[in-house]
Motif scaffolding. Structure first.
Motif, PDB file in Angstrom:
ATOM      1  N   TYR A  31      -2.259 -16.463   3.660  1.00 59.05           N
ATOM      2  CA  TYR A  31      -1.037 -15.671   3.780  1.00 59.05           C
ATOM      3  C   TYR A  31      -1.384 -14.201   3.496  1.00 59.05           C
ATOM      4  CZ  TYR A  31       2.050 -19.711   4.255  1.00 59.05           C
ATOM      5  OH  TYR A  31       2.685 -20.833   4.722  1.00 59.05           O
ATOM      6  N   VAL A  32      -1.802 -13.520   4.553  1.00 54.81           N
ATOM      7  CA  VAL A  32      -2.175 -12.109   4.452  1.00 54.81           C
ATOM      8  C   VAL A  32      -1.334 -11.327   5.446  1.00 54.81           C
ATOM      9  CG1 VAL A  32      -4.513 -12.486   3.599  1.00 54.81           C
ATOM     10  CG2 VAL A  32      -4.088 -12.525   6.060  1.00 54.81           C
ATOM     11  N   VAL A  33      -1.295 -10.011   5.251  1.00 60.62           N
ATOM     12  CA  VAL A  33      -0.420  -9.197   6.093  1.00 60.62           C
ATOM     13  C   VAL A  33      -0.979  -7.782   6.214  1.00 60.62           C
ATOM     14  CG1 VAL A  33       1.043  -8.410   4.176  1.00 60.62           C
ATOM     15  CG2 VAL A  33       1.985  -8.506   6.482  1.00 60.62           C
ATOM     16  N   VAL A  34      -0.747  -7.173   7.383  1.00 64.76           N
ATOM     17  CA  VAL A  34      -1.028  -5.752   7.617  1.00 64.76           C
ATOM     18  C   VAL A  34       0.306  -5.065   7.841  1.00 64.76           C
ATOM     19  CG1 VAL A  34      -1.996  -4.078   9.241  1.00 64.76           C
ATOM     20  CG2 VAL A  34      -3.356  -6.046   8.517  1.00 64.76           C
ATOM     21  N   LEU A  35       0.531  -3.974   7.138  1.00 59.80           N
ATOM     22  CA  LEU A  35       1.795  -3.250   7.216  1.00 59.80           C
ATOM     23  C   LEU A  35       1.657  -1.987   8.050  1.00 59.80           C
ATOM     24  CD1 LEU A  35       2.805  -3.350   3.425  1.00 59.80           C
ATOM     25  CD2 LEU A  35       3.373  -5.024   5.193  1.00 59.80           C
ATOM     26  N   SER A  36       2.736  -1.574   8.657  1.00 56.37           N
ATOM     27  CA  SER A  36       2.754  -0.264   9.301  1.00 56.37           C
ATOM     28  C   SER A  36       2.870   0.812   8.228  1.00 56.37           C
ATOM     29  CB  SER A  36       3.934  -0.149  10.267  1.00 56.37           C
ATOM     30  OG  SER A  36       5.163  -0.096   9.541  1.00 56.37           O
ATOM     31  N   LYS A  37       2.559   2.034   8.600  1.00 56.49           N
ATOM     32  CA  LYS A  37       2.645   3.156   7.665  1.00 56.49           C
ATOM     33  C   LYS A  37       4.073   3.313   7.136  1.00 56.49           C
ATOM     34  CE  LYS A  37       1.671   8.140   7.548  1.00 56.49           C
ATOM     35  NZ  LYS A  37       1.179   9.295   8.366  1.00 56.49           N
ATOM     36  N   GLU A  38       5.070   3.127   8.016  1.00 56.71           N
ATOM     37  CA  GLU A  38       6.466   3.314   7.627  1.00 56.71           C
ATOM     38  C   GLU A  38       6.924   2.249   6.627  1.00 56.71           C
ATOM     39  OE1 GLU A  38       5.457   5.476  11.118  1.00 56.71           O
ATOM     40  OE2 GLU A  38       5.292   3.317  10.727  1.00 56.71           O
ATOM     41  N   GLU A  50       1.770   4.613  -1.235  1.00 53.18           N
ATOM     42  CA  GLU A  50       0.539   4.421  -2.001  1.00 53.18           C
ATOM     43  C   GLU A  50      -0.353   3.362  -1.349  1.00 53.18           C
ATOM     44  OE1 GLU A  50       1.654   3.369  -5.928  1.00 53.18           O
ATOM     45  OE2 GLU A  50       2.551   5.325  -6.414  1.00 53.18           O
ATOM     46  N   ASN A  51      -1.592   3.326  -1.776  1.00 55.13           N
ATOM     47  CA  ASN A  51      -2.527   2.303  -1.297  1.00 55.13           C
ATOM     48  C   ASN A  51      -2.058   0.944  -1.819  1.00 55.13           C
ATOM     49  OD1 ASN A  51      -4.632   0.619  -0.628  1.00 55.13           O
ATOM     50  ND2 ASN A  51      -6.237   1.989  -1.368  1.00 55.13           N
ATOM     51  N   SER A  52      -1.545   0.111  -0.911  1.00 60.08           N
ATOM     52  CA  SER A  52      -0.952  -1.167  -1.322  1.00 60.08           C
ATOM     53  C   SER A  52      -1.875  -2.353  -1.085  1.00 60.08           C
ATOM     54  CB  SER A  52       0.358  -1.387  -0.559  1.00 60.08           C
ATOM     55  OG  SER A  52       0.117  -1.398   0.848  1.00 60.08           O
ATOM     56  N   VAL A  53      -3.136  -2.100  -0.719  1.00 61.53           N
ATOM     57  CA  VAL A  53      -4.074  -3.193  -0.465  1.00 61.53           C
ATOM     58  C   VAL A  53      -4.209  -4.055  -1.730  1.00 61.53           C
ATOM     59  CG1 VAL A  53      -6.465  -3.788   0.058  1.00 61.53           C
ATOM     60  CG2 VAL A  53      -5.337  -1.934   1.296  1.00 61.53           C
ATOM     61  N   GLY A  54      -4.032  -5.358  -1.563  1.00 63.24           N
ATOM     62  CA  GLY A  54      -4.110  -6.286  -2.686  1.00 63.24           C
ATOM     63  C   GLY A  54      -2.761  -6.617  -3.297  1.00 63.24           C
ATOM     64  N   ARG A  55      -1.749  -5.825  -2.952  1.00 61.00           N
ATOM     65  CA  ARG A  55      -0.424  -6.104  -3.490  1.00 61.00           C
ATOM     66  C   ARG A  55       0.271  -7.188  -2.662  1.00 61.00           C
ATOM     67  NH1 ARG A  55       2.446  -0.619  -5.535  1.00 61.00           N
ATOM     68  NH2 ARG A  55       3.796  -2.234  -6.453  1.00 61.00           N
ATOM     69  N   VAL A  56       1.424  -7.622  -3.138  1.00 62.65           N
ATOM     70  CA  VAL A  56       2.104  -8.763  -2.517  1.00 62.65           C
ATOM     71  C   VAL A  56       3.391  -8.309  -1.851  1.00 62.65           C
ATOM     72  CG1 VAL A  56       3.298 -10.944  -2.980  1.00 62.65           C
ATOM     73  CG2 VAL A  56       1.097 -10.456  -4.094  1.00 62.65           C
ATOM     74  N   VAL A  57       3.624  -8.840  -0.650  1.00 60.23           N
ATOM     75  CA  VAL A  57       4.879  -8.635   0.071  1.00 60.23           C
ATOM     76  C   VAL A  57       5.514 -10.005   0.278  1.00 60.23           C
ATOM     77  CG1 VAL A  57       5.927  -7.914   2.248  1.00 60.23           C
ATOM     78  CG2 VAL A  57       4.090  -6.549   1.246  1.00 60.23           C
ATOM     79  N   VAL A  69      -1.436  -8.043   0.968  1.00 65.04           N
ATOM     80  CA  VAL A  69      -1.684  -6.931   1.887  1.00 65.04           C
ATOM     81  C   VAL A  69      -3.185  -6.695   2.013  1.00 65.04           C
ATOM     82  CG1 VAL A  69      -1.316  -4.472   2.343  1.00 65.04           C
ATOM     83  CG2 VAL A  69       0.519  -5.843   1.297  1.00 65.04           C
ATOM     84  N   THR A  70      -3.702  -6.738   3.243  1.00 72.19           N
ATOM     85  CA  THR A  70      -5.122  -6.433   3.476  1.00 72.19           C
ATOM     86  C   THR A  70      -5.321  -5.033   4.036  1.00 72.19           C
ATOM     87  OG1 THR A  70      -5.136  -7.281   5.751  1.00 72.19           O
ATOM     88  CG2 THR A  70      -5.573  -8.861   3.973  1.00 72.19           C
ATOM     89  N   GLY A  71      -4.265  -4.451   4.620  1.00 68.76           N
ATOM     90  CA  GLY A  71      -4.420  -3.129   5.207  1.00 68.76           C
ATOM     91  C   GLY A  71      -3.090  -2.502   5.568  1.00 68.76           C
ATOM     92  N   VAL A  72      -3.128  -1.186   5.731  1.00 66.52           N
ATOM     93  CA  VAL A  72      -1.954  -0.411   6.162  1.00 66.52           C
ATOM     94  C   VAL A  72      -2.376   0.425   7.362  1.00 66.52           C
ATOM     95  CG1 VAL A  72      -0.295   1.381   5.531  1.00 66.52           C
ATOM     96  CG2 VAL A  72      -1.021  -0.313   3.827  1.00 66.52           C
ATOM     97  N   LEU A  73      -1.680   0.246   8.465  1.00 72.28           N
ATOM     98  CA  LEU A  73      -2.000   1.004   9.672  1.00 72.28           C
ATOM     99  C   LEU A  73      -1.628   2.465   9.508  1.00 72.28           C
ATOM    100  CD1 LEU A  73      -0.766  -1.321  12.569  1.00 72.28           C
ATOM    101  CD2 LEU A  73      -3.115  -0.928  11.842  1.00 72.28           C
ATOM    102  N   ASP A  74      -2.436   3.321  10.092  1.00 75.04           N
ATOM    103  CA  ASP A  74      -2.058   4.724  10.240  1.00 75.04           C
ATOM    104  C   ASP A  74      -1.155   4.820  11.469  1.00 75.04           C
ATOM    105  OD1 ASP A  74      -1.892   7.416   9.836  1.00 75.04           O
ATOM    106  OD2 ASP A  74      -4.059   7.778   9.847  1.00 75.04           O
ATOM    107  N   THR A  75      -0.695   5.998  11.790  1.00 74.32           N
ATOM    108  CA  THR A  75       0.164   6.175  12.968  1.00 74.32           C
ATOM    109  C   THR A  75      -0.549   5.649  14.212  1.00 74.32           C
ATOM    110  OG1 THR A  75       1.187   8.123  11.979  1.00 74.32           O
ATOM    111  CG2 THR A  75       1.428   7.837  14.363  1.00 74.32           C
ATOM    112  N   TRP A  76       0.097   4.728  14.895  1.00 70.68           N
ATOM    113  CA  TRP A  76      -0.481   4.102  16.100  1.00 70.68           C
ATOM    114  C   TRP A  76       0.651   3.870  17.089  1.00 70.68           C
ATOM    115  CZ3 TRP A  76      -1.274  -1.536  17.513  1.00 70.68           C
ATOM    116  CH2 TRP A  76      -2.151  -1.652  18.610  1.00 70.68           C
ATOM    117  N   GLU A  77       0.638   4.612  18.182  1.00 70.29           N
ATOM    118  CA  GLU A  77       1.714   4.534  19.165  1.00 70.29           C
ATOM    119  C   GLU A  77       1.128   4.455  20.578  1.00 70.29           C
ATOM    120  OE1 GLU A  77       3.989   8.041  18.401  1.00 70.29           O
ATOM    121  OE2 GLU A  77       5.111   7.119  16.759  1.00 70.29           O
ATOM    122  N   PRO A  78       0.470   3.347  20.934  1.00 70.04           N
ATOM    123  CA  PRO A  78      -0.052   3.239  22.303  1.00 70.04           C
ATOM    124  C   PRO A  78       1.088   3.267  23.316  1.00 70.04           C
ATOM    125  CG  PRO A  78      -0.093   1.096  21.199  1.00 70.04           C
ATOM    126  CD  PRO A  78       0.272   2.108  20.155  1.00 70.04           C
TER     127      PRO A  78
END
Length: 439
Positions: A152-159, A168-175, A184-193
């Protein structure tokens, strides 16, 4: 000599400010109308991942009704079934592969003052992030072991990270999502393809999802798709197992292949897979597997709407009308100066010199028209945003980059030069003797 012609052109424009203003306005109006539509088509038809678009391929398998193609005239479904997607994923025949679909989750913040809220999420496999080269602000995506081990891992958007953790750097925290705890394994930077190439089935220019979590977890939770689901025959019964065993298509499958040899090898694998399924009573249609790279897939899906192409044609015609008006104004201006032209010819100026003078003057008019045309293009784009601002994706179309700005100026100068050809030819054809005797 160019500086001399530039000086003459500037002086000529100052002597006839009204006529010059009309020419600049005519060119600017045409450029504004044309570049407004060109800018929209440029954004809609742009390459959303230019450095990798030639190695990313969208997979289509034709499991559809034997008597009716999924997409006219004879195209396979845009998506794949659960059975086929997971089978291709397990075969692992590509360098990287991504199986994903659109879902929805409800986040329950740790802060008791924050109310739970719904987010658009994507259930996907680990290769999604390196394959599509997503930028990370913190951390990274998960690995394939997390897929296999149902982590149960998750990547979050910047927003979302900003909303939950103040940026803040939320890697390792729980959602907490729908009562389950995700690390949380990662937080995306701005990405708008633009377009959103990896899933054009659910709005070509939609927003990137706010949360990403493992495909295996969503399947274990029996999460249905929040996107398009299409079936050519009824599902046997109202159950998750029956749905996943059905011929309904609701997932997107992408692979990474380098070079024509790898592509052909993968196509052969797809053909062999379908032949196996035919032996089991599936895939009643003839072999019709497709592999399209990013730009080919955008073309197949008609990302640039036909309406935009029609509007572009009308805008070009309007520009031509504006240029015809400019031709008339230039011709009137030059015909009023036949005496000056005759005097210069009598003093030894060649036809080439006369031609150069008026072409440079037309270029100056075009440059001024281009600068004003950029402003009119901006107004046109603002007008579109005002009229259609309720649609979030419209905001992506109304921003001009430097390519479009320079293109507007270049088009204005070229248009002015084209409009000046006939009037300048008439100027070069003036016979000194016929005019000098009237002076």
């Amino acid at each position: 000599m160019f500086r001399y012609y530039l000086k003459l052109g500037t002086l000529s424009m100052r002597r006839n400010p009204v006529l010059t203003g009309l020419m600049v306005a005519a060119i600017a109006t045409g450029i504004g109308a044309c570049m407004t539509i060109v800018n929209i088509e440029y954004v809609m038809g742009g390459n959303p991942i230019p450095h990798r678009s030639d190695v990313l391929f969208h997979v289509q398998l034709d499991n559809w009704d034997p008597y009716d193609a999924a997409v006219d005239p004879d195209l396979p479904p845009r998506q794949v079934t659960y059975r086929d997607g997971t089978a291709l994923l397990a075969a692992n025949q590509a360098r990287r592969q991504v199986l994903s679909y659109k879902t929805g989750r409800i986040i329950q913040p740790e802060d008791p003052d924050q109310r739970p809220f719904r987010v658009q999420s994507r259930s996907t496999t680990a290769d999604f992030f390196p394959m599509f080269d997503t930028p990370f602000l913190y951390g990274s995506g998960w690995d394939r072991a997390a897929d296999d081990n149902l982590e149960y891992v998750v990547v979050l958007s910047k927003e979302i990270n900003e909303q939950l953790f103040g940026g803040e750097n939320s890697v390792g925290r729980v959602v907490v999502m729908n009562g389950d705890r995700y690390r949380v394994t990662g937080v995306l930077d701005t990405w708008e393809p633009t377009p959103k190439f990896y899933d054009v089935n659910n709005q070509h220019f939609g927003e990137v999802e706010e949360v990403f979590f493992p495909f295996s977890v969503s399947i274990s939770k029996e999460l249905y798709s929040n996107g398009n689901t299409n079936c050519w025959k009824p599902v046997a019964e109202n159950s998750w197992q029956a749905f996943t065993n059905s011929e309904c298509v609701w997932m997107q499958f992408w692979v990474e292949l380098h070079g024509e040899a790898e592509k052909q090898e993968y196509l052969a694998f797809l053909d062999a897979y379908v032949e196996e399924q035919k032996a089991l009573g599936r895939f009643p249609r003839p072999l019709n597997n497709r592999l399209n790279d990013v730009m080919e897939w955008m073309e197949v899906e008609g990302v640039v709407a036909d309406d935009v192409k029609v509007l572009l044609g009308l805008a070009v015609m309007f520009l031509v009308v504006c240029l015809l008006n400019t031709v008339g104004l230039l011709l009137a201006k030059i015909m009023r100066r036949t005496g000056d032209i005759s005097l210069r010819r009598a003093l030894g100026a060649s036809r080439a010199a006369i031609f150069g003078q008026y072409i440079v003057e037309a270029g100056v008019v075009g440059f001024a028209g281009g600068i004003l045309g950029i402003g009119m293009t901006w107004l046109g784009l603002r007008g579109i945003l005002y009229l259609f601002g309720d649609y979030e994706f419209v905001s992506k179309f109304v921003a001009m980059d430097w390519v479009m700005i320079f293109a507007a100026i270049a088009l204005a100068i070229l248009s002015a030069l084209a409009a000046a050809l006939y009037p300048t030819w008439r100027a070069c054809s003036v016979h000194p003797a016929s005019q000098l005797k009237t002076l």
